[in-house]
Write an enzyme that holds these catalytic residues in place. Structure first.
Site, mmCIF file in Angstrom:
data_model
loop_
_atom_site.group_PDB
_atom_site.id
_atom_site.type_symbol
_atom_site.label_atom_id
_atom_site.label_comp_id
_atom_site.label_asym_id
_atom_site.label_seq_id
_atom_site.Cartn_x
_atom_site.Cartn_y
_atom_site.Cartn_z
ATOM 1 C CB THR A 120 -8.044 0.532 3.521
ATOM 2 O OG1 THR A 120 -8.747 -0.056 2.598
ATOM 3 C CG2 THR A 120 -6.684 1.087 3.062
ATOM 4 C CD GLU A 144 22.260 2.421 9.318
ATOM 5 O OE1 GLU A 144 23.371 1.806 9.686
ATOM 6 O OE2 GLU A 144 22.665 3.171 7.990
ATOM 7 N N GLY A 193 -11.395 -1.637 2.754
ATOM 8 C CA GLY A 193 -12.416 -1.264 1.853
ATOM 9 C C GLY A 193 -13.120 -2.522 1.113
ATOM 10 C CE LYS A 231 -10.538 -6.537 -4.603
ATOM 11 N NZ LYS A 231 -9.606 -6.528 -3.486
ATOM 12 C CG HIS A 251 -2.178 -11.143 -3.090
ATOM 13 N ND1 HIS A 251 -3.570 -10.886 -2.594
ATOM 14 C CD2 HIS A 251 -2.194 -10.486 -4.584
ATOM 15 C CE1 HIS A 251 -4.048 -10.501 -3.690
ATOM 16 N NE2 HIS A 251 -3.368 -10.035 -4.782
ATOM 17 N NE ARG A 291 -1.671 -6.185 -0.560
ATOM 18 C CZ ARG A 291 -1.599 -5.448 0.384
ATOM 19 N NH1 ARG A 291 -3.065 -4.867 0.757
ATOM 20 N NH2 ARG A 291 -0.893 -4.912 1.590
ATOM 21 C CD GLN A 292 3.347 -3.203 -8.133
ATOM 22 O OE1 GLN A 292 2.067 -2.841 -7.651
ATOM 23 N NE2 GLN A 292 3.391 -3.124 -9.625
ATOM 24 N NE ARG A 301 -7.684 -3.223 -4.992
ATOM 25 C CZ ARG A 301 -7.423 -2.750 -3.982
ATOM 26 N NH1 ARG A 301 -7.146 -1.242 -3.610
ATOM 27 N NH2 ARG A 301 -7.651 -3.381 -2.719
#
Ligand code: R5P
Length: 297
Positions: free
Chosen positions: A224, A40, A226, A192, A131, A97-98, A194
């Site tokens: 990453t 913690e 990518g 792109k 984002h 991003r979520q 995804r």
């Protein structure tokens, strides 16, 4: 807001915070952090905050969960010790991003993170190029800071005037367009795709005409690598010979930095919103300028 403004810099933004402090010349409240044997995290403010306003700066860079917990505690400690208004600067907003529910059973994590930060006591929040706009809608009182100027300055000073600027994704096109305008260059984008289940990426030509010009490929995040590597391959097929890669937030997981280098990037730029061995551009001036323009200072 009060006349007395102090700065609290969290450990994830140590060097960016230091730069902002020296640009502003404000008093800084030092922070003590330690980890308990069970993992913690403990924080303590080492200065008097009673009756003052504070600018609290802490990135949610990796390790995201740890840095989020530190930010929450910094805000809560400020309030618990008599601090007045907490203006929070988040250089990198994790979980952004979520930003919505894509598949049944999911949760929009970005909105949950916003709720937690407000629940801790943040009165207003400044986010550096999150984002998406949607990702930060959970913050009731927010501003978004654009740091394109820091990148334009670097590129103008390093021989990229009139270069061709490309976004590796249509969603990143506005940033690339802003940079292109600042360096008087051309602009294009890659399409792109995804896969929502696997996260796999494929790219196809969006609007591209690099010829043999110097090219800058810029995105908000490199994780990453990518996305960037797919776009680099497409650019090379279209005749781009000299590609500089840039991102605002460089996470560089899974050896991404070396993979991008090996793909032939002439340089890789990433800012100190995520502090690491790879961050080589500071956005401190853009942050200070934006806070002044929005009357936060
Ligand atoms: C996603 O939409 C972002 O804008 C970035 O393109 C993405 O997060 C980069 O991830 P990676 O480097 O793993 O492809």
């Amino acid at each position: 807001m009060l006349d007395i403004l102090k700065i609290i810099v969290g450990p994830a933004s140590a060097s960016l915070g230091k730069r902002i402090c020296s640009l502003l010349g404000l008093e800084r409240i030092d922070v003590y952090t330690k980890e308990f044997p069970d993992g913690e995290v403990y924080i303590r403010l080492l200065g008097d905050v009673k009756g003052v306003d504070a600018l609290i700066i802490q990135s949610l860079s990796p390790p995201q969960d740890r840095n989020l917990l530190i930010l929450l505690q910094l805000i809560a400690a400020f309030k618990a010790n008599g601090g007045e208004n907490a203006s929070v600067v988040i250089p990198y907003m994790a979980y952004a991003r979520q930003d919505r529910i894509f598949l049944p059973g999911e949760n929009a994590s970005a909105h949950l993170v916003a709720k937690m930060i407000e629940a801790a006591g943040a009165d207003r929040v400044a986010l550096v190029e999150p984002h998406s706009e949607h990702a930060v809608q959970g913050f009731k009182n927010r501003i978004i800071i654009d740091v394109t100027r820091s990148f334009a300055k670097y590129y103008l000073e390093n021989g990229f005037k009139e270069a061709y600027v490309v976004a590796p994704d249509k969603n990143a096109a506005m940033r690339a367009r802003r940079l292109a305008e600042m360096i008087n260059g051309g602009f294009g984008w890659v399409e792109k795709i995804r896969d929502k289940e696997t996260g796999g990426i494929s790219s196809s030509e969006g609007e591209l005409n690099p010829r043999s010009r110097k090219t800058i490929l810029i995105d908000d995040i490199i994780s990453t690598g990518g996305t960037i590597i797919e776009a680099m391959r497409l650019l090379k097929m279209k005749g781009a010979s000299f590609i500089s890669v840039a991102c605002v937030h460089g996470l560089f997981v899974e050896n991404a930095y070396n993979k991008i280098k090996n793909e032939g990037a002439s340089s890789i730029l990433s800012s100190d919103t995520v502090e690491s061995q790879y961050s080589n551009i500071s956005v401190a001036e853009d942050i200070v300028r934006a806070l002044r323009e929005k009357n936060w200072l």
